[in-house]
Scaffold this motif. Structure first.
Motif, short mmCIF file in Angstrom:
data_model
loop_
_atom_site.label_atom_id
_atom_site.label_comp_id
_atom_site.label_asym_id
_atom_site.label_seq_id
_atom_site.Cartn_x
_atom_site.Cartn_y
_atom_site.Cartn_z
N ASP A 292 23.97 0.17 34.99
CA ASP A 292 23.19 -0.46 33.92
C ASP A 292 21.69 -0.28 34.23
OD1 ASP A 292 22.14 -3.29 35.21
OD2 ASP A 292 24.06 -2.65 36.03
N GLY A 293 20.90 -0.14 33.18
CA GLY A 293 19.48 0.12 33.33
C GLY A 293 19.14 1.58 33.51
N SER A 294 20.13 2.46 33.47
CA SER A 294 19.91 3.90 33.64
C SER A 294 20.16 4.61 32.33
CB SER A 294 20.83 4.46 34.73
OG SER A 294 20.72 5.86 34.81
N ILE A 295 19.14 5.29 31.82
CA ILE A 295 19.22 6.02 30.55
C ILE A 295 18.72 7.44 30.78
CG2 ILE A 295 18.44 6.13 28.16
CD1 ILE A 295 20.25 3.79 28.64
N VAL A 296 19.42 8.42 30.21
CA VAL A 296 18.98 9.81 30.27
C VAL A 296 18.21 10.12 29.00
CG1 VAL A 296 19.70 12.22 30.39
CG2 VAL A 296 20.90 10.49 31.73
N MET A 297 17.00 10.60 29.16
CA MET A 297 16.12 10.87 28.02
C MET A 297 15.84 12.36 27.94
SD MET A 297 12.30 11.00 27.74
CE MET A 297 11.40 11.34 26.22
N VAL A 308 15.56 13.79 31.83
CA VAL A 308 15.06 12.98 32.93
C VAL A 308 15.68 11.59 32.84
CG1 VAL A 308 13.04 12.25 31.60
CG2 VAL A 308 12.96 12.17 34.09
N GLU A 309 15.91 10.98 33.99
CA GLU A 309 16.50 9.65 34.05
C GLU A 309 15.42 8.59 34.07
OE1 GLU A 309 19.41 6.90 36.90
OE2 GLU A 309 18.72 8.88 37.56
N ILE A 310 15.57 7.60 33.21
CA ILE A 310 14.67 6.44 33.18
C ILE A 310 15.45 5.23 33.66
CG2 ILE A 310 13.31 4.91 31.71
CD1 ILE A 310 12.64 7.24 29.97
N GLN A 311 14.94 4.56 34.68
CA GLN A 311 15.60 3.40 35.26
C GLN A 311 14.79 2.15 34.96
OE1 GLN A 311 15.77 4.48 39.41
NE2 GLN A 311 17.84 5.35 39.21
N LEU A 371 12.26 4.94 22.91
CA LEU A 371 13.62 4.43 22.70
C LEU A 371 14.39 4.38 24.01
CD1 LEU A 371 15.83 3.47 20.80
CD2 LEU A 371 16.40 5.87 20.32
N ALA A 372 14.21 5.38 24.86
CA ALA A 372 14.91 5.39 26.15
C ALA A 372 14.45 4.24 27.03
CB ALA A 372 14.70 6.74 26.85
N VAL A 373 13.16 3.96 27.05
CA VAL A 373 12.65 2.84 27.85
C VAL A 373 13.18 1.51 27.31
CG1 VAL A 373 10.55 1.59 28.49
CG2 VAL A 373 10.61 4.08 28.64
N CYS A 374 13.16 1.33 26.01
CA CYS A 374 13.68 0.09 25.42
C CYS A 374 15.16 -0.11 25.73
CB CYS A 374 13.45 0.10 23.90
SG CYS A 374 11.73 -0.06 23.41
N MET A 375 15.94 0.97 25.62
CA MET A 375 17.37 0.83 25.89
C MET A 375 17.64 0.62 27.37
SD MET A 375 19.25 3.42 23.22
CE MET A 375 20.79 2.56 23.52
N ALA A 376 16.80 1.19 28.25
CA ALA A 376 16.96 0.94 29.68
C ALA A 376 16.67 -0.51 30.01
CB ALA A 376 16.05 1.88 30.47
N LYS A 385 25.90 -0.90 30.57
CA LYS A 385 25.38 0.45 30.65
C LYS A 385 25.73 1.24 29.40
CE LYS A 385 29.31 2.58 33.03
NZ LYS A 385 29.72 3.39 34.20
N LEU A 386 24.96 2.27 29.18
CA LEU A 386 25.19 3.15 28.04
C LEU A 386 26.42 4.00 28.29
CD1 LEU A 386 23.77 3.95 25.32
CD2 LEU A 386 22.68 5.80 26.58
N ALA A 387 27.05 4.44 27.21
CA ALA A 387 28.24 5.28 27.34
C ALA A 387 27.90 6.55 28.11
CB ALA A 387 28.79 5.62 25.96
N ASP A 388 28.87 7.05 28.86
CA ASP A 388 28.66 8.27 29.64
C ASP A 388 28.38 9.45 28.72
OD1 ASP A 388 29.07 6.86 31.96
OD2 ASP A 388 31.24 7.30 32.00
#
Length: 464
Positions: A292-297, A308-311, A371-376, A385-388
């Protein structure tokens, strides 16, 4: 009235003051006034009366043919050649700046060694190292067998005379902040020394037709040390960014008279020096856990897509004022996005510390990271966590709406190349509704219109 023997020059804005003070009266910078000898001001009428200028001879644009020496000079790095618009231009002056230890000297040494290996004359002049120290670094990088010429000097007069008196395809000066002119008594690195030394080298480069690459230091705020006129005087300004301890290095052009400023070169530091990054997205995502808190942007560096991964980490604050920290992302923008999250969704972050990190030492300037930062942040706050195999990109407005971003096709193609199956995107792409599939990419697009919809659809517990 006695003439002033010295004045105090601000090293930030070049304002002159007859006496020293702790703060510059013009720009407000502290401890920036340095004493320098006063020069007699020129009298305008006297100068005009004795002017010996001659009328200029103009030529029609259609009658001018490019000189033979205008052919580009390859650097040995395909991405840097593309960044420069096809290579180094003879007679041009390039300023390369970056943080200490980021790899500036290593990069220019590799460029000079490549030019020397092609049979052309290249000269490396250092004001920070001796020729023996440069040889040790070149030997470590495996460049000891090239025909590169080395010299050590801090005299701008001697370096300019060398450029004008010898035929060099490339001259590297490391660095411009260490140079000084004999006519000036101020210390190296002051505004007068940097300005006059740079102008002297620029005039010598234009006359000799040699390409000059100057290394520039940066201040603690990240700007290039010295007056702003230094960036105006040179032809190309390059910034080397990234984590000094590893990861990817990014070379950006903030000014380029011979090419576009929309390009970026991605390099990787190895034992053999800087090398082009063949698959930077895979390098940045190699150690991702997917918690959780990890989003791929999907971002864009120049014209190149990059994943890139945003944590994000959200924890209860132990003080009255919550802490917000961002690494690789603008902190002011993060505060705005947190305010939008609180206003447009049911998440409460006023009593939470929020930490955001961009993996790999990159600094994102792409609006699509919103959007990636907000979802992270929402993922970390909700513990979901976001779906794989899902990638995210989109700009967030103050009303919580998701806005379109440039080059969505390149982002989706890069995601498909690395095996991602779906992408959370803005509802429109180039003004048209996005389809369920992205052509050959075979990535299912999941368009979202507002921030709360993205949370409820992909982070089910975020709105509860």
């Amino acid at each position: 009235m006695a003439k002033l023997k010295s004045v105090y020059i601000c090293q930030n804005c070049a304002a002159a003051s007859p006496k020293w003070s702790g703060r510059c009266p013009e720009c407000g910078a502290w401890n920036s006034l340095i004493e320098q000898p006063a020069t007699e001001p020129a009298r305008g009428g006297h100068v005009l009366a004795k002017s010996r200028g001659r009328p200029l001879t103009s030529q029609p644009l259609s009658s001018i043919t490019p000189a033979a020496r205008s052919r580009r000079l390859p650097t040995g790095f395909g991405e840097i050649d593309q960044l420069l618009g096809g290579g180094l231009v003879p007679g041009s002056v390039v300023l390369l700046a970056g943080q200490p230890g980021i790899g500036k000297s290593t990069l220019v040494l590799q460029l000079a060694a490549h030019v020397a290996a092609t049979g052309q004359t290249a000269l490396y002049v250092s004001g920070e190292e001796s020729v023996e120290q440069i040889h040790l670094r070149a030997f470590r990088l495996g460049l000891g067998s090239s025909g590169l010429q080395l010299a050590a000097s801090t005299s701008a007069d001697d370096i300019a005379a060398t450029i004008a008196g010898t035929e060099n395809a490339l001259v590297v000066v490391d660095s411009v902040q260490t140079l000084s002119l004999d006519q000036l008594s101020s210390a190296p690195g002051t505004i007068s020394q940097i300005t006059n030394a740079a102008n002297l080298l620029i005039r010598a480069a234009k006359r000799a037709g040699s390409c000059v690459v100057m290394i520039g230091h940066v201040t603690k705020e990240g700007g290039i040390a010295g007056p702003k006129i230094l960036e105006h005087a040179v032809d190309v300004v390059l910034q080397l960014e990234g984590d000094r301890y590893g990861g990817l290095k990014v070379v950006r052009a903030s000014k380029n008279r011979y090419g576009s400023t929309n390009e970026a070169a991605l390099l990787e530091m190895t034992d053999s020096g800087l090398l082009p990054a063949d698959n930077p997205s895979a390098i940045l995502l190699a150690e991702r856990l997917g918690s959780d808190g990890s989003i791929v942007m999907a971002t864009i560096e120049g014209n190149r897509p990059l994943l890139v991964e945003i944590q994000a980490l959200v924890t209860p604050t132990h003080f009255g004022y919550p802490k917000r920290t961002a690494s690789g992302f603008d902190l002011n923008r993060l505060n705005v996005l947190i305010a939008v999250i609180e206003r447009r969704s049911r998440l409460k972050l006023s009593d939470k510390d929020v930490f955001v990190n961009v993996v790999g030492g990159l600094r994102l300037q792409d609006p699509a990271a919103d959007l990636a930062v907000c979802m992270a942040v929402a993922s970390a706050a909700a513990g979901r966590k976001l779906a794989d195999a899902t990638v995210v990109f989109g700009e967030v407005g103050l009303s919580g709406e998701i806005r379109s971003v440039p080059k969505p096709d390149l982002r989706i193609e890069e995601a498909a190349r690395l095996g991602f199956k779906q992408a959370v995107t803005p509802p429109t792409q180039t003004g048209r509704p996005s389809s369920g599939k992205s052509g050959k990419a075979k990535v299912a697009l999941q368009p979202v219109r507002e921030l709360r919809q993205a949370f409820n659809q992909f982070l089910e517990s975020a709105g509860k």
